[in-house]
Design a protein around this motif. Structure first.
Motif: not given
Length: 351
Positions: A312, A319, A310, A317, A336
């Protein structure tokens, strides 16, 4: 370690689009007296206030020790909406919107982007209640009145009932319902991001013609008009086998890649068996009524796609994960754990 450039680019692009879309979702409701104490009614009241009011103000967003500000001029006569958003920090940028047509201008480089917002579901407006069913994922709490930018404001908190979304604390202008401030909180009640008017003038007289003339003053600009095509996951050979609780599909489109991605993804760079189209990607937008998640599906490019942990930026965020010949990225102002469910739930449909 900072997130890779491709993730930072998408997160920042998403944040810029959010500022354009925050005042754009129509929900025509007329209120009188005290605001209703109901989640759907509160959200509709916020949207209606943005649609029906002309105002000018300075809007400040702060997160992680960073702060940016913009000047917003918003005109509405009951039929047309016209607004100008001018970045006051960093690179000069002007965003104009006339109903669903958006022009983004960078005067320093003399470049412009023209988009039709309805083609991407007004992405990524943070207030999209639909029929209101998704808002059951939140519990509404109300607080005492406070003052924001010189205006009396009612405080409301949307507290999530699960760990897939963040709490939101909102300040609504008492008479009109206009959203004056919004705080995104983590599970401990700490502020992840705050967006607020530092000064605001309501009921101002504005010239629609002047704003439209500015919007269309594009002589000497290099203009880009990306083409979006509505599609479905099924048509693209994908399925979200396990829906993420509380989130519903808002729109799915095939959209152009960012130019720097297309340049990096030279012919033959994608994994064997991929479509070979390194100029477009699929974007699926999901909403729970207050926030949204965008899922991008693009051909895997070994030289470009390297980070699966992840990343941010501010409250948002991202992923990413490789799925065979494809690279999947979920982006949103959510925990997340929610992004994980989107990425894990996406499957390539067997031929």
């Amino acid at each position: 370690m900072s997130p890779p450039f491709d993730v930072r680019h998408r997160i920042r692009w998403k944040a810029t689009a959010a500022l354009v879309g925050v005042l754009a979702s129509p929900m025509p409701v007329v209120w009188a007296g005290s605001p209703p104490q109901d989640t759907v009614a509160i959200v509709k009241r916020i949207q209606d206030a943005a649609l029906r009011r002309s105002f000018v103000g300075t809007y400040v967003v702060s997160h992680g020790g960073h702060m940016t500000s913009s000047r917003i001029t918003h005109f509405c006569d009951g039929r047309d909406q016209i607004e100008r958003i001018e970045a006051l920090d960093g690179q000069m940028r002007q965003v104009y919107r006339h109903n669903d047509t958006v022009h983004v201008l960078w005067p320093g480089t003399r470049t412009a982007l023209i988009e039709q917002r309805e083609l991407v579901g007004r992405f990524p407006s943070p207030l999209q209640p639909g029929d209101g069913a998704q808002l059951d994922q939140y519990e509404l709490q109300t607080g005492d009145d406070e003052r924001i930018a010189g205006h009396a404001a009612q405080v409301v908190v949307f507290k999530p009932r699960d760990a897939l979304r963040f709490p939101r604390r909102l300040w609504l202008e008492r008479r009109t319902g206009l959203l004056l401030r919004s705080d995104l909180l983590n599970e401990r009640g700490e502020v992840l991001e705050s967006a607020s008017f530092s000064e605001l003038q309501l009921h101002v007289k504005l010239s629609a013609q002047t704003l439209l003339q500015e919007m269309h003053r594009l002589d000497g600009y290099k203009v880009s008009k990306p083409v979006y095509t509505a599609t479905t996951l099924d048509n693209e050979g994908w399925t979200l086998h396990t829906p993420v609780p509380g989130f519903e599909t808002r729109q799915i489109v095939r959209r152009p890649m960012a130019p720097w991605i297309a340049r990096t993804a030279a012919p033959g760079a994608s994994a064997a068996g991929a479509s070979g189209d390194t100029t477009t990607m699929v974007q699926a937008v999901y909403s729970d009524g207050l926030t949204h998640v965008s899922v991008f599906i693009e051909p895997f490019v070994a030289a470009l796609h390297k980070r699966e942990v992840p990343a941010t930026v501010g409250s948002t965020s991202a992923l990413s994960r490789r799925n065979g010949d494809w690279w999947i990225t979920a982006v949103g102002a959510v925990p997340v754990t929610a992004l994980q469910q989107f990425v894990d739930g996406l499957e390539r449909r067997k031929p």
